[in-house]
Each structure stands twice: as structure tokens, then as C-alpha cells.
Design a protein around this motif. Structure first.
Motif, PDB file in Angstrom:
ATOM      1  N   VAL A   1       0.877  -1.092  -0.130  1.00  0.00           N
ATOM      2  CA  VAL A   1      -0.100   0.220   0.005  1.00  0.00           C
ATOM      3  C   VAL A   1       1.071   1.375   0.069  1.00  0.00           C
ATOM      4  O   VAL A   1       0.635   2.269  -0.958  1.00  0.00           O
ATOM      5  CB  VAL A   1      -1.178  -0.090   1.221  1.00  0.00           C
ATOM      6  CG1 VAL A   1      -1.727   1.320   1.348  1.00  0.00           C
ATOM      7  CG2 VAL A   1      -2.057  -1.059   1.020  1.00  0.00           C
ATOM      8  N   VAL A   2       1.813   1.362   0.888  1.00  0.00           N
ATOM      9  CA  VAL A   2       2.644   2.511   0.975  1.00  0.00           C
ATOM     10  C   VAL A   2       3.526   2.949  -0.296  1.00  0.00           C
ATOM     11  O   VAL A   2       3.432   3.807  -0.872  1.00  0.00           O
ATOM     12  CB  VAL A   2       3.771   2.227   1.939  1.00  0.00           C
ATOM     13  CG1 VAL A   2       4.857   3.240   1.997  1.00  0.00           C
ATOM     14  CG2 VAL A   2       3.000   2.509   3.632  1.00  0.00           C
ATOM     15  N   MET A   3       3.851   1.665  -1.079  1.00  0.00           N
ATOM     16  CA  MET A   3       4.775   1.753  -2.273  1.00  0.00           C
ATOM     17  C   MET A   3       3.563   2.185  -3.483  1.00  0.00           C
ATOM     18  O   MET A   3       4.081   2.841  -4.237  1.00  0.00           O
ATOM     19  CB  MET A   3       5.509   0.324  -2.820  1.00  0.00           C
ATOM     20  CG  MET A   3       6.568   0.304  -1.723  1.00  0.00           C
ATOM     21  SD  MET A   3       7.786   1.437  -1.829  1.00  0.00           S
ATOM     22  CE  MET A   3       8.454   1.679  -3.384  1.00  0.00           C
ATOM     23  N   THR A   4       2.551   1.748  -3.264  1.00  0.00           N
ATOM     24  CA  THR A   4       1.453   2.164  -4.447  1.00  0.00           C
ATOM     25  C   THR A   4       1.360   3.605  -4.224  1.00  0.00           C
ATOM     26  O   THR A   4       0.987   4.409  -5.351  1.00  0.00           O
ATOM     27  CB  THR A   4       0.249   1.254  -4.263  1.00  0.00           C
ATOM     28  OG1 THR A   4       0.362  -0.148  -4.248  1.00  0.00           O
ATOM     29  CG2 THR A   4      -0.805   1.755  -5.086  1.00  0.00           C
ATOM     30  N   LEU A   5       0.918   4.158  -2.793  1.00  0.00           N
ATOM     31  CA  LEU A   5       0.678   5.507  -2.864  1.00  0.00           C
ATOM     32  C   LEU A   5       2.049   6.394  -3.282  1.00  0.00           C
ATOM     33  O   LEU A   5       1.522   7.392  -3.816  1.00  0.00           O
ATOM     34  CB  LEU A   5       0.379   5.848  -1.230  1.00  0.00           C
ATOM     35  CG  LEU A   5      -0.954   5.111  -0.966  1.00  0.00           C
ATOM     36  CD1 LEU A   5      -1.144   5.316   0.689  1.00  0.00           C
ATOM     37  CD2 LEU A   5      -1.941   5.787  -1.461  1.00  0.00           C
ATOM     38  N   TYR A   6       2.943   5.875  -2.844  1.00  0.00           N
ATOM     39  CA  TYR A   6       4.390   6.535  -3.121  1.00  0.00           C
ATOM     40  C   TYR A   6       4.390   7.056  -4.850  1.00  0.00           C
ATOM     41  O   TYR A   6       4.645   7.927  -5.269  1.00  0.00           O
ATOM     42  CB  TYR A   6       5.367   5.993  -2.913  1.00  0.00           C
ATOM     43  CG  TYR A   6       6.854   6.544  -3.183  1.00  0.00           C
ATOM     44  CD1 TYR A   6       7.333   7.814  -2.652  1.00  0.00           C
ATOM     45  CD2 TYR A   6       7.624   5.913  -4.292  1.00  0.00           C
ATOM     46  CE1 TYR A   6       8.524   8.120  -3.347  1.00  0.00           C
ATOM     47  CE2 TYR A   6       8.899   6.382  -4.656  1.00  0.00           C
ATOM     48  CZ  TYR A   6       9.134   7.498  -4.243  1.00  0.00           C
ATOM     49  OH  TYR A   6      10.416   8.076  -4.708  1.00  0.00           O
ATOM     50  N   LYS A   7       4.090   5.775  -5.671  1.00  0.00           N
ATOM     51  CA  LYS A   7       4.173   5.753  -7.097  1.00  0.00           C
ATOM     52  C   LYS A   7       3.288   6.749  -7.456  1.00  0.00           C
ATOM     53  O   LYS A   7       3.206   7.294  -8.530  1.00  0.00           O
ATOM     54  CB  LYS A   7       4.324   4.415  -7.703  1.00  0.00           C
ATOM     55  CG  LYS A   7       5.434   3.496  -7.375  1.00  0.00           C
ATOM     56  CD  LYS A   7       6.784   4.191  -7.644  1.00  0.00           C
ATOM     57  CE  LYS A   7       6.788   4.335  -9.384  1.00  0.00           C
ATOM     58  NZ  LYS A   7       8.146   4.769  -9.873  1.00  0.00           N
ATOM     59  N   LEU A   8       1.866   6.609  -6.802  1.00  0.00           N
ATOM     60  CA  LEU A   8       0.864   7.504  -7.575  1.00  0.00           C
ATOM     61  C   LEU A   8       1.042   8.647  -7.142  1.00  0.00           C
ATOM     62  O   LEU A   8       0.735   9.828  -8.023  1.00  0.00           O
ATOM     63  CB  LEU A   8      -0.673   7.016  -6.553  1.00  0.00           C
ATOM     64  CG  LEU A   8      -1.428   5.855  -7.119  1.00  0.00           C
ATOM     65  CD1 LEU A   8      -2.353   5.533  -6.079  1.00  0.00           C
ATOM     66  CD2 LEU A   8      -1.544   6.114  -8.722  1.00  0.00           C
ATOM     67  N   PHE A   9       1.726   9.314  -6.109  1.00  0.00           N
ATOM     68  CA  PHE A   9       2.011  10.658  -5.775  1.00  0.00           C
ATOM     69  C   PHE A   9       3.239  11.183  -6.710  1.00  0.00           C
ATOM     70  O   PHE A   9       3.319  12.077  -7.158  1.00  0.00           O
ATOM     71  CB  PHE A   9       2.383  10.962  -4.373  1.00  0.00           C
ATOM     72  CG  PHE A   9       1.300  11.229  -3.418  1.00  0.00           C
ATOM     73  CD1 PHE A   9       0.159  11.956  -3.477  1.00  0.00           C
ATOM     74  CD2 PHE A   9       1.134  10.157  -2.350  1.00  0.00           C
ATOM     75  CE1 PHE A   9      -0.862  12.182  -2.933  1.00  0.00           C
ATOM     76  CE2 PHE A   9      -0.110  10.325  -1.573  1.00  0.00           C
ATOM     77  CZ  PHE A   9      -1.105  11.107  -1.772  1.00  0.00           C
TER      78      PHE A   9
END
Length: 59
Positions: free
Chosen positions: A47-55
Motif C-alpha cells: 500500500v505504501v509503495m503504491t501510494l508513493y508511486k501514485l504521488f
């Protein structure tokens, strides 16, 4: 890429050290970290890596 040189010695060292680290890390994790906790940690990491990539893409 045609002019690139490959340092085979460094590559071999990295492969051996990486394999040993993976083996011992898996051993230590299986002894000291419950399976459910490991699944939760992996889920949080995803989840954290997905949010990071989205931002990173959007901002």
C-alpha cells in the motif's frame, strides 16, 4: 550498451552475498516473526509503495 564493460568479479560477489543474505534473512524471519505479522507487514509495504508511486506520477 555496446561500449559498456561488465565487472564479473563484482557481479559474482553481489550474487553470492545476496543469496546468503536472502537465506539467512528467511531463516531468522521464520524463527522470530509470526506468519500473520509478516503478511500484514507485506500488505502495508504494498500500500505504501503504491501510494508513493501514485504521488510521484500525479505530482
Amino acid at each position: 550498451m555496446a561500449t559498456a564493460t561488465i565487472n564479473w568479479t563484482l557481479g559474482a560477489i553481489l550474487v553470492v552475498v545476496g543469496a546468503a543474505g536472502s537465506f539467512f534473512g528467511a531463516r531468522l524471519t521464520s524463527l522470530y516473526v509470526p506468519g500473520q505479522r509478516l503478511k500484514q507487514a507485506f500488505g502495508v509495504l504494498i500500500v505504501v509503495m503504491t501510494l508513493y508511486k501514485l504521488f510521484q506520477i500525479l505530482g
